[in-house]
Design an enzyme around this catalytic site. Structure first.
Site, PDB file in Angstrom:
ATOM      1  N   ASP A 137      -0.003  81.769 -33.292  1.00 41.71           N
ATOM      2  CA  ASP A 137       0.929  81.032 -34.167  1.00 41.71           C
ATOM      3  C   ASP A 137       0.234  80.578 -35.451  1.00 41.71           C
ATOM      4  O   ASP A 137       0.896  80.191 -36.418  1.00 41.71           O
ATOM      5  CB  ASP A 137       1.537  79.827 -33.432  1.00 41.71           C
ATOM      6  CG  ASP A 137       0.511  78.819 -32.910  1.00 41.71           C
ATOM      7  OD1 ASP A 137      -0.709  79.053 -33.052  1.00 41.71           O
ATOM      8  OD2 ASP A 137       0.934  77.789 -32.352  1.00 41.71           O
ATOM      9  N   GLU A 138      -1.118  80.636 -35.466  1.00 42.12           N
ATOM     10  CA  GLU A 138      -1.850  80.100 -36.620  1.00 42.12           C
ATOM     11  C   GLU A 138      -1.611  80.912 -37.890  1.00 42.12           C
ATOM     12  O   GLU A 138      -1.876  80.437 -38.991  1.00 42.12           O
ATOM     13  CB  GLU A 138      -3.347  79.998 -36.286  1.00 42.12           C
ATOM     14  CG  GLU A 138      -3.555  79.159 -35.044  1.00 42.12           C
ATOM     15  CD  GLU A 138      -5.002  78.762 -34.763  1.00 42.12           C
ATOM     16  OE1 GLU A 138      -5.809  78.765 -35.691  1.00 42.12           O
ATOM     17  OE2 GLU A 138      -5.284  78.445 -33.596  1.00 42.12           O
TER      18      GLU A 138
HETATM   19  P1  TYD Z   1      -9.179  74.472 -30.801  1.00 40.82           P
HETATM   20  O1  TYD Z   1      -9.244  74.408 -29.310  1.00 40.82           O
HETATM   21  O2  TYD Z   1     -10.400  74.858 -31.558  1.00 40.82           O
HETATM   22  O3  TYD Z   1      -7.942  75.422 -31.162  1.00 40.82           O
HETATM   23  P2  TYD Z   1      -7.262  75.733 -32.613  1.00 40.82           P
HETATM   24  O4  TYD Z   1      -8.131  75.246 -33.686  1.00 40.82           O
HETATM   25  O5  TYD Z   1      -7.203  77.229 -32.566  1.00 40.82           O
HETATM   26  O6  TYD Z   1      -5.924  75.072 -32.570  1.00 40.82           O
HETATM   27  O7  TYD Z   1      -8.719  73.060 -31.350  1.00 40.82           O
HETATM   28  C1  TYD Z   1      -7.512  72.460 -30.938  1.00 40.82           C
HETATM   29  C2  TYD Z   1      -7.336  71.189 -31.742  1.00 40.82           C
HETATM   30  O8  TYD Z   1      -8.364  70.251 -31.357  1.00 40.82           O
HETATM   31  C3  TYD Z   1      -7.493  71.369 -33.239  1.00 40.82           C
HETATM   32  O9  TYD Z   1      -6.588  70.490 -33.909  1.00 40.82           O
HETATM   33  C4  TYD Z   1      -8.921  70.950 -33.520  1.00 40.82           C
HETATM   34  C5  TYD Z   1      -9.164  69.884 -32.471  1.00 40.82           C
HETATM   35  N1  TYD Z   1     -10.557  69.744 -31.977  1.00 40.82           N
HETATM   36  C6  TYD Z   1     -11.185  68.493 -31.965  1.00 40.82           C
HETATM   37  O10 TYD Z   1     -10.603  67.477 -32.401  1.00 40.82           O
HETATM   38  N2  TYD Z   1     -12.458  68.408 -31.462  1.00 40.82           N
HETATM   39  C7  TYD Z   1     -13.139  69.495 -31.005  1.00 40.82           C
HETATM   40  O11 TYD Z   1     -14.314  69.351 -30.575  1.00 40.82           O
HETATM   41  C8  TYD Z   1     -12.480  70.774 -31.004  1.00 40.82           C
HETATM   42  C9  TYD Z   1     -13.179  72.008 -30.504  1.00 40.82           C
HETATM   43  C10 TYD Z   1     -11.187  70.847 -31.496  1.00 40.82           C
END
Ligand code: TYD
Ligand code: NAD
Length: 355
Positions: A137-138
């Site tokens: 979806d990104e």
């Molecule tokens: P992520 O699992 O990296 O998936 P995506 O960026 O593809 O959506 O991250 C999910 C959400 O969590 C995103 O808004 C970024 C946030 N996040 C944190 O706040 N802390 C973290 O350590 C990570 C890995 C992600």
């Protein structure tokens, strides 16, 4: 009976999908082509080792010679393309591998499918042939407080990861429009569940909470994601493989929006209760850290098309899915401890190269 080439089948969603297909369609042959990058782990598929109808090939989807050989040798009739660099933070630090694998790799696979499937007198693939390109979806960018992404939402990727996926989606579309290659693109929301590499939000937070390590929340923690249990994504792809219409795009989502801080708090509560710790014992580990550059504020999917046209629906509520996931990480410490120590990378060598 089908022969499916699953690319990236040693990763998180790919390995869950391979297991799903083995269970749901035991007569299918599965060829799993995976480069075994840091994210690929054959321990995810230990239960299938030595099973008939399952072949693992270590290799790169960008390797034209190898991909051609696989199409020829195994008479591939369906491709499900999971192979990708998948982590946004890594794409910010080093985008090149994302461009190579996600764009060039998809191109190499599409070209091979075109060469092997369109050899008849009228240049058309058979009804068995289908190229399912698994995407995210990104590619649609970021939503404000209201609204959902539909299949008609214009593409507006904001990270090198989503830009590379958007590019590969366009290639899949162009191969249908230009060459009549039967391609379908699926765009799915954030997955969670067993075997997810502990760099992504949910497994990272579970493991850090178990290990009493800081829980880093980016920015104000109010970014929203629509979470889907991985098995529900796998069943959606299964529906697309069997009933999807060539040239179409299907959005897949959990209909389950959560702010990051709320998820992290919930994980802390589950870990506290499962370990018999006092309330708040793990929540104190939450730390607000510097925001991710270009951090998309909100993702949310409208999945009404796949529900209406293919009869698919997610079967897990978030409560069920997240409990199952926390339990899985508690019960499979060895799996993630071997990742944290780097030992998991030795597994392939022992199983295959030293034979
Ligand atoms: P992520 O699992 O990296 O998936 P995506 O960026 O593809 O959506 O991250 C999910 C959400 O969590 C995103 O808004 C970024 C946030 N996040 C944190 O706040 N802390 C973290 O350590 C990570 C890995 C992600
Ligand atoms: P993952 O990072 O866990 O797994 C990726 C797999 O691809 C690994 O096994 C890796 O070894 C393999 N790979 C990487 N480069 C390769 C190459 N050049 N040749 C062959 N194999 C290669 O990723 P994931 O989370 O399982 O995601 C799988 C697919 O689903 C990706 O295409 C991703 O964009 C898409 N997707 C993921 C999510 C999510 O929340 N994780 C959501 C929507 C869509």
């Amino acid at each position: 009976m089908k022969t499916i080439l699953v690319t990236g089948g040693a990763g998180f969603i790919g390995s869950n999908f391979v297991r799903h297909v083995k269970g749901a369609h035991p007569d299918y042959s599965i060829i799993n082509l995976d480069k075994l990058t840091y994210a690929g782990n054959l321990e995810n598929l230990k239960s299938l080792e030595g099973e008939s109808g399952y072949t693992f090939i270590k290799g790169d989807i960008c390797d034209r010679g190898l991909v051609d050989e696989i199409f020829k040798k195994y008479s591939i009739d369906t491709v499900v393309n999971f192979a990708a660099e998948s982590h946004v933070d890594r794409s910010i630090l080093g985008p090149e591998e994302f461009i190579r694998t996600n764009i060039m790799g998809t191109f190499v696979l599409l070209e091979a499918a075109r060469r092997y499937w369109q050899t008849g007198s009228n240049d058309t693939a058979t009804s068995k042939n289908l190229f399912v390109h698994v995407s995210t979806d990104e590619v649609y960018g970021s939503l404000g407080e209201e609204g959902l992404f539909t299949e008609e939402t214009p593409y507006a990727p904001n990270s090198p990861y989503s830009a590379s996926k958007a590019s590969s989606d366009h290639l899949a579309r162009a191969y249908f429009k230009t060459y009549g290659l039967p391609t379908i693109t699926t765009n799915c929301s954030n997955n969670y569940g067993p075997y997810q590499f502990p760099e992504k939000l949910i497994p990272l937070m579970i493991i850090n909470a178990l290990n009493e390590k800081p829980l880093p929340v980016y920015g104000d923690g109010k970014n929203v994601r629509d979470w889907i249990y991985v098995e529900d994504h796998c069943s959606a792809i299964d529906s697309v493989v069997h009933s999807g219409k060539s040239g179409e795009v299907y959005n897949i989502g959990g209909g389950n929006e959560w702010q990051n801080t709320a998820i992290v708090r919930l994980i802390c509560e589950l870990v506290e209760s499962k370990l018999g710790l006092p309330a708040g014992d793990r929540k104190r580990l939450i730390e607000f850290v510097k925001d991710r550059p270009g951090h998309d504020r909100r993702y949310a999917m409208d999945s009404s098309k796949i529900k209406k046209e293919l009869g698919w629906a997610p079967r897990h509520t978030f409560r069920q899915g997240i409990e199952k996931t926390v339990d899985w990480y508690l019960d499979n410490r060895n799996w993630w401890e071997r990742i944290l120590s780097g030992e998991y990378m030795e597994y392939y060598k022992k199983q295959y190269e030293e034979r």
